[in-house]
Enzyme design. Sequence first.
Site, mmCIF file in Angstrom:
data_model
loop_
_atom_site.group_PDB
_atom_site.id
_atom_site.type_symbol
_atom_site.label_atom_id
_atom_site.label_comp_id
_atom_site.label_asym_id
_atom_site.label_seq_id
_atom_site.Cartn_x
_atom_site.Cartn_y
_atom_site.Cartn_z
ATOM 1 N N HIS A 155 -56.819 15.193 -92.880
ATOM 2 C CA HIS A 155 -57.306 15.311 -91.488
ATOM 3 C C HIS A 155 -59.071 15.174 -91.346
ATOM 4 C CE1 HIS A 155 -53.339 16.445 -90.893
ATOM 5 N NE2 HIS A 155 -53.391 17.372 -91.931
ATOM 6 N N GLU A 207 -48.229 7.367 -97.384
ATOM 7 C CA GLU A 207 -48.744 8.626 -96.982
ATOM 8 C C GLU A 207 -47.325 9.587 -97.015
ATOM 9 O OE1 GLU A 207 -50.982 8.665 -93.590
ATOM 10 O OE2 GLU A 207 -51.012 10.973 -93.291
ATOM 11 N N TYR A 259 -43.772 24.426 -96.769
ATOM 12 C CA TYR A 259 -44.021 23.570 -97.974
ATOM 13 C C TYR A 259 -42.477 23.756 -98.794
ATOM 14 C CZ TYR A 259 -48.324 23.496 -96.039
ATOM 15 O OH TYR A 259 -49.451 23.177 -95.022
ATOM 16 N N ASP A 296 -61.788 5.003 -97.241
ATOM 17 C CA ASP A 296 -62.687 4.095 -97.751
ATOM 18 C C ASP A 296 -62.157 3.595 -99.244
ATOM 19 O OD1 ASP A 296 -63.944 4.076 -95.421
ATOM 20 O OD2 ASP A 296 -65.681 4.870 -96.119
ATOM 21 N N ARG A 326 -53.622 18.621 -87.086
ATOM 22 C CA ARG A 326 -52.812 17.947 -88.142
ATOM 23 C C ARG A 326 -52.183 16.756 -87.621
ATOM 24 N NH1 ARG A 326 -52.853 21.664 -92.104
ATOM 25 N NH2 ARG A 326 -52.535 23.819 -91.222
ATOM 26 N N LEU A 344 -45.053 16.980 -96.588
ATOM 27 C CA LEU A 344 -43.849 17.955 -96.848
ATOM 28 C C LEU A 344 -43.407 18.287 -95.574
ATOM 29 C CD1 LEU A 344 -45.524 19.762 -100.106
ATOM 30 C CD2 LEU A 344 -43.075 18.773 -99.889
ATOM 31 N N SER A 345 -44.583 18.940 -94.813
ATOM 32 C CA SER A 345 -44.379 19.277 -93.523
ATOM 33 C C SER A 345 -44.390 18.334 -92.452
ATOM 34 C CB SER A 345 -45.128 20.511 -93.029
ATOM 35 O OG SER A 345 -46.602 20.183 -93.252
HETATM 36 O O1 CA2 Z 1 -47.082 18.913 -95.020
HETATM 37 C C1 CA2 Z 1 -48.135 18.547 -95.998
HETATM 38 O O2 CA2 Z 1 -47.562 18.127 -97.127
HETATM 39 C C2 CA2 Z 1 -49.469 18.617 -95.865
HETATM 40 O O3 CA2 Z 1 -50.008 17.486 -96.330
HETATM 41 C C3 CA2 Z 1 -49.931 19.774 -96.641
HETATM 42 C C4 CA2 Z 1 -51.594 20.134 -96.281
HETATM 43 C C5 CA2 Z 1 -51.699 20.215 -95.029
HETATM 44 O O4 CA2 Z 1 -53.099 20.800 -94.869
HETATM 45 C C6 CA2 Z 1 -51.468 19.066 -94.254
HETATM 46 O O5 CA2 Z 1 -51.864 18.990 -92.817
HETATM 47 C C7 CA2 Z 1 -49.956 18.763 -94.638
HETATM 48 C C8 CA2 Z 1 -51.704 21.752 -97.038
HETATM 49 C C9 CA2 Z 1 -51.255 21.671 -98.547
HETATM 50 C C10 CA2 Z 1 -51.235 23.062 -98.786
HETATM 51 O O6 CA2 Z 1 -50.591 23.274 -99.626
HETATM 52 C C11 CA2 Z 1 -49.987 24.647 -99.981
HETATM 53 C C12 CA2 Z 1 -48.879 24.755 -100.699
HETATM 54 C C13 CA2 Z 1 -48.325 26.163 -101.213
HETATM 55 C C14 CA2 Z 1 -48.942 27.335 -100.526
HETATM 56 C C15 CA2 Z 1 -50.229 27.179 -99.851
HETATM 57 C C16 CA2 Z 1 -50.491 25.749 -99.580
#
Ligand code: CA2
Length: 164
Positions: free
Chosen positions: A94, A112, A36, A101, A125, A115-116
């Site tokens: 997910h 949408e 992230y 809705d 995912r 970050l990853s």
């Molecule tokens: O890549 C993304 O932005 C996600 O939406 C981030 C979600 C993940 O569940 C999605 O599959 C992809 C997770 C967010 C968690 O954020 C954190 C940030 C820093 C440290 C730990 C978790």
Amino acid sequence: MGLGPTPSQRFLFMASILVLNGPNLNLLGTREPGHYGRTTLAGIEERLRGLAGELGQIISFQQSNAEHVLIDAIHQAPSQGVAFILFNPAAFTHTSVALRDALAAVAIPFIEVHLSNVHAREPFRRHSYFSDLAAGVISGLGALGYELALRAAADRLAKDNTQN
Ligand code: CA2
């Protein structure tokens, strides 16, 4: 009763862009930089605030770890003059039919943002409850993805304005 402003109220609103972030994104910059990045959520918001100013857009931000708070924010968006949403639903991407809705109900266009690169990670995912409703999807470009989404939203709002 409709959810949005009446035609005469519309003159009083300057359309705005809402940046909505889901669960755990408040931890950005403190853990898991490999997935992230090192920018905090406050840092991302600061960059977006500056860019929105350059683009002549009004922007607001909300992050919540609770699904119902995100749903309420989406429900309130029309009456607050929100014309576009940048949404990182995080793990709710997910899982959440309820958030899907809510977005379908208010019919506000949204991008949408992830970050990853969700397609390069665990198989669960790869499915999103939002992508088919979204105006666009940005995944894997880190914090830059939010800025690109903001530029796209501003472009779309400018085009909508010249057509109305
Ligand atoms: O890549 C993304 O932005 C996600 O939406 C981030 C979600 C993940 O569940 C999605 O599959 C992809 C997770 C967010 C968690 O954020 C954190 C940030 C820093 C440290 C730990 C978790």
